[in-house]
Design a protein around this motif. Structure first.
Motif, PDB file in Angstrom:
ATOM      1  N   UNK A 158       0.856  -1.180   0.000  1.00 53.59           N
ATOM      2  CA  UNK A 158       0.000   0.000   0.000  1.00 53.59           C
ATOM      3  C   UNK A 158       0.893   1.231   0.000  1.00 53.59           C
ATOM      4  N   UNK A 159       0.328   2.357  -0.362  1.00 53.70           N
ATOM      5  CA  UNK A 159       1.051   3.617  -0.370  1.00 53.70           C
ATOM      6  C   UNK A 159       0.487   4.534   0.707  1.00 53.70           C
ATOM      7  N   UNK A 160       1.353   5.267   1.339  1.00 53.66           N
ATOM      8  CA  UNK A 160       0.938   6.207   2.362  1.00 53.66           C
ATOM      9  C   UNK A 160       0.059   7.308   1.753  1.00 53.66           C
ATOM     10  N   UNK A 161      -0.912   7.785   2.514  1.00 53.50           N
ATOM     11  CA  UNK A 161      -1.701   8.945   2.102  1.00 53.50           C
ATOM     12  C   UNK A 161      -1.289  10.154   2.941  1.00 53.50           C
ATOM     13  N   UNK A 167       1.688  18.671   2.475  1.00 53.15           N
ATOM     14  CA  UNK A 167       2.409  17.524   3.029  1.00 53.15           C
ATOM     15  C   UNK A 167       3.003  16.672   1.915  1.00 53.15           C
ATOM     16  N   UNK A 168       2.297  16.571   0.794  1.00 50.92           N
ATOM     17  CA  UNK A 168       2.844  15.866  -0.373  1.00 50.92           C
ATOM     18  C   UNK A 168       4.096  16.579  -0.872  1.00 50.92           C
ATOM     19  N   UNK A 169       4.023  17.915  -0.954  1.00 48.98           N
ATOM     20  CA  UNK A 169       5.182  18.702  -1.402  1.00 48.98           C
ATOM     21  C   UNK A 169       6.370  18.493  -0.473  1.00 48.98           C
ATOM     22  N   UNK A 170       6.101  18.452   0.837  1.00 48.78           N
ATOM     23  CA  UNK A 170       7.176  18.228   1.804  1.00 48.78           C
ATOM     24  C   UNK A 170       7.793  16.842   1.617  1.00 48.78           C
ATOM     25  N   UNK A 171       6.956  15.867   1.268  1.00 46.11           N
ATOM     26  CA  UNK A 171       7.461  14.517   1.006  1.00 46.11           C
ATOM     27  C   UNK A 171       8.390  14.518  -0.201  1.00 46.11           C
ATOM     28  N   UNK A 191       1.427  14.773  -8.868  1.00 44.13           N
ATOM     29  CA  UNK A 191       1.902  13.490  -8.343  1.00 44.13           C
ATOM     30  C   UNK A 191       0.865  12.821  -7.446  1.00 44.13           C
ATOM     31  N   UNK A 192      -0.105  13.615  -6.955  1.00 44.37           N
ATOM     32  CA  UNK A 192      -1.113  13.103  -6.035  1.00 44.37           C
ATOM     33  C   UNK A 192      -2.437  13.815  -6.285  1.00 44.37           C
ATOM     34  N   UNK A 193      -3.510  13.254  -5.750  1.00 41.82           N
ATOM     35  CA  UNK A 193      -4.821  13.892  -5.839  1.00 41.82           C
ATOM     36  C   UNK A 193      -5.604  13.591  -4.562  1.00 41.82           C
ATOM     37  N   UNK A 200      -4.826  13.008   0.516  1.00 42.35           N
ATOM     38  CA  UNK A 200      -4.093  13.078  -0.743  1.00 42.35           C
ATOM     39  C   UNK A 200      -3.408  11.743  -0.992  1.00 42.35           C
ATOM     40  N   UNK A 201      -3.685  11.150  -2.143  1.00 46.66           N
ATOM     41  CA  UNK A 201      -3.171   9.821  -2.480  1.00 46.66           C
ATOM     42  C   UNK A 201      -2.224   9.931  -3.676  1.00 46.66           C
ATOM     43  N   UNK A 202      -1.162   9.155  -3.659  1.00 46.68           N
ATOM     44  CA  UNK A 202      -0.182   9.150  -4.742  1.00 46.68           C
ATOM     45  C   UNK A 202      -0.792   8.510  -5.984  1.00 46.68           C
TER      46      UNK A 202
END
Length: 296
Positions: A158-161, A167-171, A191-193, A200-202
């Protein structure tokens, strides 16, 4: 201040039973460059390089199967030759005949390199951004690889949400500390939505995380590379973070150089102040080198 972006448009086409998302930049009557993104990435990853191109180009970049807005095949394992099959179909759709300029980063560069040796008549010039391949394997590893694959099938990945786009940008910036806030903000939205619950999911199929049961046969790759007839521009970052795939840096560089020696017409460029995502770190320099190479 926000940087002006060359606008792109999205198109969806059928590719081997999948609804494929293809991103376009520029004038469709201009010379074509086809760009292939890397693993766990998306077509928008090339935006910064496209923004710095000085000449008139038509750039197309697909989201590869199971990434971005392209369908997932609904399988628990991805087979690498399928990427070549998809690329062949994409090129057949847009350019049924004749050679094209082909560029790939990382996994996409590995696809492009194999394709250039398999259908050399279809590639005019090839740009390889750190398409190293994988560590060489040997037959004795097969039982363990199959066992690992079977074990992983019992516990699907699974992928982290994420709580927010920020938070996605920080990742993304954690993976690549060179990535500016402005570029991270742009990429995070591609990269996510957001899902129905606001998380937000990858945009990547978790099945990509599965170990392949097949060993990497480097001599087969070299055999394909020897058949490339197009000139090849190889670009490598001086601070790339993928050395651990092949051991210490000195040992890895020797192996990479051994592999590259099988490409008949090769131009090498070392990109300073850049990591593996060199198209994010030094897009202006890459754009200049790419255009010099393609227009030569």
């Amino acid at each position: 201040m926000s940087i002006a972006r060359l606008p792109s448009r999205s198109e969806f086409i059928q590719v081997r039973g999948l609804r494929y998302h293809v991103r376009h930049w520029g004038n469709e009557d201009a010379p074509l460059i086809v760009m292939l993104h890397g693993w766990m990435d998306v077509s928008a990853s090339f935006q910064f390089v496209v923004d710095h191109l000085q000449h008139d180009w038509h750039v197309i970049a697909p989201d590869l199967r199971g990434f971005g807005l392209t369908d997932t095949p609904g399988t628990d394992t991805y087979w690498f030759p399928d990427y070549l099959g998809d690329l062949d179909a994409v090129l057949q759709h847009y350019v049924p005949q004749g050679p094209v300029n082909l560029l790939g980063h990382s996994m996409g560069a590995n696809v492009a390199g194999l394709y250039a040796g398999t259908r050399p008549e279809r590639v005019r010039r090839l740009v390889n951004l750190e398409g190293f391949g994988l560590p060489a394997t040997h037959a004795e590893q097969a039982p363990g690889r199959y066992r690992q694959w079977l074990d992983e099938l019992r516990r699907p990945p699974s992928l982290r949400t994420y709580v927010s786009q920020a938070e996605v940008a920080a990742r993304l910036q954690k993976t690549n500390p060179r990535l500016s806030d402005e570029r991270a903000a742009f990429l995070s939205g591609c990269w996510a939505k957001q899902d129905s619950e606001g998380r937000w999911v990858i945009l990547g199929d978790p099945a990509h995380k599965q170990t392949s049961p097949l060993l990497f046969h480097v001599e087969e790759v070299m055999a394909c590379w020897r058949q490339i007839t197009a000139p090849v521009l190889w670009m490598q970052a001086d601070d790339t973070d993928v050395w651990h795939w092949m051991g210490p840096k000195e040992q890895a560089q020797a192996e990479i150089d051994r592999r590259l020696a099988h490409i008949p017409q090769l131009q090498k460029e070392m990109i300073t102040n850049a990591g593996h995502m060199l198209h994010h770190d030094q897009p202006e320099l890459l754009a200049s080198l790419i255009e010099d190479f393609l227009l030569r």
